[in-house]
Scaffold this active site. Sequence first.
Site, PDB file in Angstrom:
ATOM      1  N   SER A 126       0.810  -0.991   0.155  1.00 11.45           N
ATOM      2  CA  SER A 126      -0.045   0.141  -0.115  1.00 11.45           C
ATOM      3  C   SER A 126       0.643   1.194  -0.234  1.00 11.45           C
ATOM      4  O   SER A 126       1.864   1.265   0.506  1.00 11.45           O
ATOM      5  CB  SER A 126      -0.881   0.134   1.279  1.00 11.45           C
ATOM      6  N   LYS A 180      -4.523  -6.502   3.594  1.00  6.82           N
ATOM      7  CA  LYS A 180      -4.384  -5.331   2.655  1.00  6.82           C
ATOM      8  C   LYS A 180      -6.007  -4.874   2.272  1.00  6.82           C
ATOM      9  O   LYS A 180      -6.341  -3.612   1.789  1.00  6.82           O
ATOM     10  CB  LYS A 180      -3.682  -5.629   1.431  1.00  6.82           C
ATOM     11  N   HIS A 183      -7.607  -3.065   4.984  1.00  6.47           N
ATOM     12  CA  HIS A 183      -6.959  -1.701   4.767  1.00  6.47           C
ATOM     13  C   HIS A 183      -7.757  -0.977   3.807  1.00  6.47           C
ATOM     14  O   HIS A 183      -8.083   0.160   4.013  1.00  6.47           O
ATOM     15  CB  HIS A 183      -5.443  -1.850   4.296  1.00  6.47           C
ATOM     16  N   GLU A 187      -9.855   2.469   4.312  1.00  6.92           N
ATOM     17  CA  GLU A 187      -9.527   3.537   3.373  1.00  6.92           C
ATOM     18  C   GLU A 187     -10.670   4.331   2.810  1.00  6.92           C
ATOM     19  O   GLU A 187     -11.119   5.312   3.066  1.00  6.92           O
ATOM     20  CB  GLU A 187      -8.622   3.037   2.228  1.00  6.92           C
TER      21      GLU A 187
HETATM   22  C1  6PG Z   1      -3.169   1.624  -1.782  1.00 11.44           C
HETATM   23  C2  6PG Z   1      -4.680   1.825  -2.339  1.00 11.44           C
HETATM   24  C3  6PG Z   1      -4.646   0.983  -3.814  1.00 11.44           C
HETATM   25  C4  6PG Z   1      -5.932   1.192  -4.290  1.00 11.44           C
HETATM   26  C5  6PG Z   1      -6.327   2.755  -4.552  1.00 11.44           C
HETATM   27  C6  6PG Z   1      -7.579   2.628  -5.378  1.00 11.44           C
HETATM   28  O1  6PG Z   1      -3.403   1.118  -0.564  1.00 11.44           O
HETATM   29  O2  6PG Z   1      -2.079   2.050  -2.126  1.00 11.44           O
HETATM   30  O3  6PG Z   1      -5.364   1.083  -1.220  1.00 11.44           O
HETATM   31  O4  6PG Z   1      -4.303  -0.174  -3.182  1.00 11.44           O
HETATM   32  O5  6PG Z   1      -5.828   0.553  -5.223  1.00 11.44           O
HETATM   33  O6  6PG Z   1      -6.590   3.388  -3.542  1.00 11.44           O
HETATM   34  O7  6PG Z   1      -8.822   2.228  -4.869  1.00 11.44           O
HETATM   35  P1  6PG Z   1     -10.278   2.422  -5.509  1.00 11.44           P
HETATM   36  O8  6PG Z   1     -10.026   2.759  -6.996  1.00 11.44           O
HETATM   37  O9  6PG Z   1     -10.941   1.287  -5.283  1.00 11.44           O
HETATM   38  O10 6PG Z   1     -10.715   3.663  -4.727  1.00 11.44           O
END
Ligand code: 6PG
Length: 467
Positions: A126, A180, A183, A187
Amino acid sequence: MQEIGLIGLSVMGVNLALNMADHGVKVSIFNRTVSVIDEVMEKYDHPNFRATYSIEELVKSLSRPRKIMMMVKAGQPVDMLIEQLLPYLEAGDILIDGGNSFFKDTIRREKYLSEKNIFYLGVGVSGGEEGARRGPAIMPGGNRTAYQAVEQIFENISAKAYDEPCCRYIGEDGSGHYVKMVHNGIEYADMQLISEIYMILKEIGGLSNDELQQVFAGWNQNELESYLIEITADIFKVKDGDGYLVDKILDKASQKGTGKWTNLEAIDLGVDISVITSAVNARYMSNLKSERVKVSEMLDAPAKTLTITKEELVELARHSLYVAKIVCYAQGFKLLDKAQEVYNWTLNFDEIARIFRGGCIIRAKFLNDIAAALTMEKGVQNLIMAHFFRNIINQHLPKLREIMTLAVQSGIAVPAMSAALAYIDTYRTADSGANLIQAQRDYFGAHTFERTDQEGSFHYDWTGINE
Ligand code: 6PG
């Protein structure tokens, strides 16, 4: 010298490869569209990059046991790549999936490859592009002994929080990708909570973008300090023509699916992650733009009235956001707790909180408090029960109630904030209304019920009561 193979030179792949190469790892790189390999070699000209132009060449460039990391799109591309690699891999080699793969795919792949004596690690990474380059949070799952072969590389390239690497072995098979996924669910929820607070401050408080910028920048100095609050403050700075860019961005939120996975999984396991669920639903609703425009003309909206000062509203918002954030993290950890039981993992929650402290999108100062609470009160059934957090909730819950009242009276949609409040109220209700549901079930379907005053299973002849 350590060495690794890396397949998939998209933005994340290239940045991870550069990060590894900077840390003294010889990286054999390969990409399906081979012209990209030359572009990358030319653009970055890194002495630790070794270009390879076929899967066979990539595998043969590495000494055994080989370590090969795949940075390709989740789903079928991973399975296809595994099949292309298999003829060249030998017993003991280690294949690593660093994409956002669905954990059940990782479990399946690990099993499939272990039958061929190939180790398979599912690794959550991430932090986006910048994280990959400068230090991501890393969540590795799979065989622990195989992990030890790459542990040093991953720890070196990961973000550091309080001098500790944001990378720890999570557990067997799909557990790294599971963490993840959760996570990402958090998010989504965190972003939705912030956007609801934004709407409250803007619509009820009448705060300008400049004021919002100052509020979020100020919050980034206190208990709310986090990457998402920081970037939110930055966003309000950006001007576009005579206005602000944020006001010109269409209010339809996209998603790639990890939030949906988290929810489907929570429903499957019977865990309430309502704040995360509301966040995913809010993204779906956001996409109904033209319908929302129509309905906004059909249904009356209440007047937006502010009965307190702007400053008081900002303070209410700050404390309420903190409480709601605690609930969303509590729900995420509750899901992890159930998952370890169902999938037979032994997860270390305080270590997971420590990983989240740096590099990843949900990094936040209060993860230190979460880590401390989970260390001190190991085995606590819910983060909300931990002393530190229950004190905060007791202190600030009236403020969450007050701001929810204001939002409801003003007709501001606050699905995630209200889900957080409802979760707390549900969780602190010793005697719920489920007795009535049990009575109804027994009435129409003789589904039986338990009693509070006697052991056993009971049925009552409800239909006879009118005779
Ligand atoms: C990370 C993010 C990443 C994720 C994007 C887009 O931890 O770096 O979680 O993995 O792919 O944030 O997510 P969405 O397009 O579903 O909003």
